[in-house]
Design an enzyme around this catalytic site. Structure first.
Site, PDB file in Angstrom:
ATOM      1  CG  ASP A 230      -2.307   0.577   0.899  1.00 20.67           C
ATOM      2  OD1 ASP A 230      -2.362   1.820   0.762  1.00 20.67           O
ATOM      3  OD2 ASP A 230      -3.281  -0.168   0.796  1.00 20.67           O
ATOM      4  CG  HIS A 265      -5.203   3.886   0.572  1.00 20.44           C
ATOM      5  ND1 HIS A 265      -4.822   2.564   0.441  1.00 20.44           N
ATOM      6  CD2 HIS A 265      -6.457   3.954   0.070  1.00 20.44           C
ATOM      7  CE1 HIS A 265      -5.799   1.878  -0.126  1.00 20.44           C
ATOM      8  NE2 HIS A 265      -6.813   2.701  -0.361  1.00 20.44           N
ATOM      9  CG  ASN A 278     -10.547  -3.882  24.910  1.00 21.59           C
ATOM     10  OD1 ASN A 278     -11.282  -3.071  24.352  1.00 21.59           O
ATOM     11  ND2 ASN A 278     -11.002  -4.998  25.443  1.00 21.59           N
ATOM     12  CB  SER A 422      -9.073   0.527  -0.464  1.00 19.91           C
ATOM     13  OG  SER A 422      -8.527   0.680  -1.736  1.00 19.91           O
TER      14      SER A 422
END
Length: 754
Positions: A230, A265, A278, A422
């Site tokens: 990416d 992105h 968490n 995406s």
């Protein structure tokens, strides 16, 4: 001194007589109290095997507790619970996609974060000092012997500015890996064939003097690795230590020293996968606490653009590292052999590649890498389980996932909602990686089937071009119970129009060395040995309008697998037989039977409708209609079919195995014998498994009496509209190709309706 020693001896001698039955026989821990230190020392000697802790005037033992005059009091070592609550992620309620894919099951499966496999292990530091790995220490060399397989070693120091490095050696002192950088944590991936036992820490800044490093942590894990191709990744507050920044790489011309995201992105996609669970900050990734590493690979520049060359480079590197899954949330027009070969190479190495379908509200047919045959292609849906309006669609779509208003990490660091396929792709990649983590030896075929088989149908029943097999689901129980077929044609599905002449096949590893035979409309299109679980086969389009693909995998005479695949023709409307005009009485039935692959014409494009049909050809055509796939072996008892080709023998033996066409005496089948109309009625009655007792039809046939053996069969066939009720049936005449086609077409219509 003498008194104490004598007293101790006397007490020891009296041990058995003075110790009464235990106060408690449980395995709980007990605190023992004493009036005098020497009393404690005496009991300490006697209860050495039970001793677990000590304070100045008390001992901690694991039960049972004896009664002894020197023990003043005993009480249970009660436990306390931390008074802190787990802080949920701030934006968890905005992450609708997690519930849509049933991600809570992963939280149940992995309630706690993954463990450091080197925690509390013995280390040799600087070749001389022995210590336990449970805190900070100073070192230049660290030697250890891991108790189990490690996939990654990470060393964290307290300096994030220094240019430093780690070098790893095996037990023979051979260098097997190195990494350098200015990150406070440096990582090394360990191949399955290697075992790291020694690490050297190196200072590389010329203006710094070599010194001991303050090591904050030494971590070893055995985690699957997911490659994210990416725009890179940002140093975000909501990422845990499983984001391998120091191993990331920039493949673009921007030439960063690591996969630094300047577009956002890639950080968003990475957060969907692996945002910390968490930790009291923004969002949760689909992995939850599951121990899976992320390797960012920057193939998109600061404008979100990248080339096939850069994507292929990264993909080949990911294959070399034997990652568990690859996410490519990238789509565009135009294909190259380079990227096509790269994704095919991943399939050869059993690595699933997951790609976005694209956001043009158009067909995926010419969108890449989504349309490459081995890719798992993902479309997008919104909160109402409807297709996102921009999401591409087509036969290439395998699954769908949340692709609208998906909240995740972004650069700055902030959080942002984004739309598109995406965002949908990493939901599927996460499931693939988790399957690989739970079943590390599973094949690519098995991973695909677990993904497809556990998905939730949300649109048209069964497969559809909008959502594929359905929305991906995180269902470990379903993954466990999903059976894996012996094979899968990856780029074609039932009913899909024929287009490419490339057919991409996955088979189970157990079928390696077996014989693969592929037939199109009954004619052999391919024959060869299976030498890899993935292979690409070229099959030319048939002359006929139908495309009925039959695949058989055999080991000698034993049939290991057999199945049919029916593709829709592309040129059906223009196909006609030269000797069968549209005014011919059975023209519609003949064309229907031809279009579905039940019957074939001749090479001269004639059909010869009035010619008789033989038992051999009847078996061939019926096998195509009923798609028999239960024949266990090609071993034949019929002496007169041995010279026939595989497909003919398979059809005859299948018809016999199904008790539809029987043989004759002396182990003969008589394949050339013409089939009569009465024989055709009987075999069609048997093949359809009709009930001969439930027909109230009054037959008009004057040439078939109720005592005739075919009377009940004809009654059933007439009641189903397969045979027309007329005054004459002519049971002993040979059935013509046209008559046979008409009956077969009506039988097919009956089967489709029921």
């Amino acid at each position: 001194m003498t008194f104490r020693l004598i007293g101790s001896i006397l007490i020891s001698a009296l041990f058995l007589s003075l110790f009464a039955p235990a106060v408690s026989a449980s395995d709980e821990e007990w605190i023992l109290y004493f009036d005098q230190p020497e009393h404690k020392e005496t009991i300490k000697t006697l209860l050495e095997d039970q001793l677990t802790g000590e304070l100045p005037q008390s001992l901690l033992i694991s039960g049972p507790v004896p009664e002894h005059p020197l023990i003043k009091r005993a009480e249970r070592n009660v436990s306390k619970q931390a008074n802190a609550e787990i802080t949920p992620d701030v934006y968890i309620d905005d992450q609708w996609g997690l519930s849509a894919v049933n991600q809570s099951s992963i939280q149940e499966l992995y309630p706690e974060a993954g463990k450091n496999l080197l925690q509390d292990q013995t280390l040799i530091v600087n070749e001389s000092e022995t210590r336990t790995n449970n805190g900070e220490f100073d070192a230049q060399t660290i030697t250890f012997f891991p108790e189990q397989k490690l996939s990654r070693i990470s060393v964290e120091i307290d300096d994030s500015e220094t240019l430093w490095g780690i070098e790893a050696k095996d037990q023979n002192g051979e260098l097997i890996g190195m990494n350098y950088g200015r990150f406070s944590k440096l990582d090394l991936l360990v191949s399955s064939e290697e075992s790291i036992t020694e690490i050297h820490l190196t200072l590389l800044d010329e203006n710094e003097n070599p010194a001991l490093f303050n090591v904050k942590s030494l971590i070893g894990v055995n985690n699957p690795v997911v490659a994210v191709l990416d725009s890179g990744v940002a140093l975000h507050e909501d990422f845990c230590s499983n984001i391998l920044y120091s191993l990331s790489k920039d493949y673009t011309k921007e030439a960063y020293s690591w996969a630094q995201d300047t577009y956002g992105h890639g950080t968003h996609v990475t957060g969907i996968l692996a945002s910390c669970y968490n930790n009291g900050l923004g969002t949760s990734g689909v992995f939850g606490n599951a121990p899976i590493d992320i390797l960012p690979m920057k193939v998109l520049n600061n404008r979100g653009a990248g080339t096939d060359f850069e994507i292929s480079q990264a993909l080949y590197d990911a294959i070399e590292l034997n990652v568990s899954a690859v996410n490519i949330s990238i789509a565009g027009k135009g294909k190259t052999e380079l990227l096509k070969n790269a994704v095919m190479e991943a399939a050869i190495h059993e690595i699933p590649v997951i790609a976005a379908a694209g956001n043009y509200n158009a067909s995926t047919e010419d969108v890449y890498p989504a349309s490459y045959p081995t890719v798992i292609t993902v479309s997008g849906v919104n909160q109402q389980m409807k297709r996102v309006g921009t999401s591409n669609f087509g036969w290439e779509v395998d699954l769908t996932a949340p692709g609208f208003e998906v909240l995740s990490t972004y650069i700055d660091p902030v959080y942002r909602k984004m739309n598109g396929t995406s965002m949908a792709a990493p939901f599927v990649t996460g499931a693939a990686a988790l399957i690989k983590h739970q079943y590390p030896e599973e094949s690519l075929l098995s991973i695909r089937q677990k993904l497809f088989g556990s998905s939730k149908d949300i649109m048209t029943e069964g497969y559809d071009i909008w959502s594929g097999n359905g929305i991906v689901q995180y269902l470990p129980e379903a993954w466990e119970s999903t059976s894996t077929p012996e094979m899968e044609w990856m780029n074609y599905r039932q009913g899909q129009p024929y287009g490419l002449n490339e057919f991409h096949l996955l088979t189970e590893e157990s079928l390696s060395g077996s014989q693969l035979q592929v037939f199109v409309n009954g004619s052999e299109a391919y024959s060869g040995e299976i030498n890899n679980s993935y292979q690409s086969i070229e099959i030319d389009a048939p002359v006929q309008p139908a495309f009925k693909l039959f695949t058989a995998i055999t080991d000698g005479n034993q049939i290991l697998h057999q199945e049919y695949l029916n593709l829709a023709p592309n040129a059906q409307a223009s196909f006609t037989f030269s000797d069968t005009p549209d005014g011919y009485w059975a023209y519609e039935e003949i064309m229907q039977a031809s279009s579905t692959g039940i019957i074939n014409g001749y090479e001269d494009r004639t059909f010869r409708p009035d010619s008789p049909i033989s038992r051999r050809h009847a078996a061939l055509m019926m096998n195509r209609l009923f798609e028999w796939d239960t024949l266990p072996s090609m071993q034949s008892s019929f002496k007169d079919i041995e010279s026939f080709d595989f497909m003919t023998r398979h059809s005859i033996l299948s018809a016999s195995h199904e008790n539809v066409l029987n043989g004759y005496e002396n182990d003969l089948f008589k394949p050339g014998q013409q089939l009569s109309r009465s024989q055709m009625a009987l075999i069609l009655f048997r093949a359809l498994q009709l009930d001969e007792t439930n027909s109230d039809i009054d037959l008009l046939f004057t040439d078939v009496s109720p005592e005739n053996e075919i009377f009940s069969a004809l009654s059933a066939l007439v009641s189903k509209g397969i045979v027309t009720n007329q005054t004459q049936f002519r049971p002993y005449e040979s059935i013509s190709r046209a008559q046979f086609s008409a009956m077969m077409t009506r039988a097919q219509q009956y089967m489709n309706a029921n």
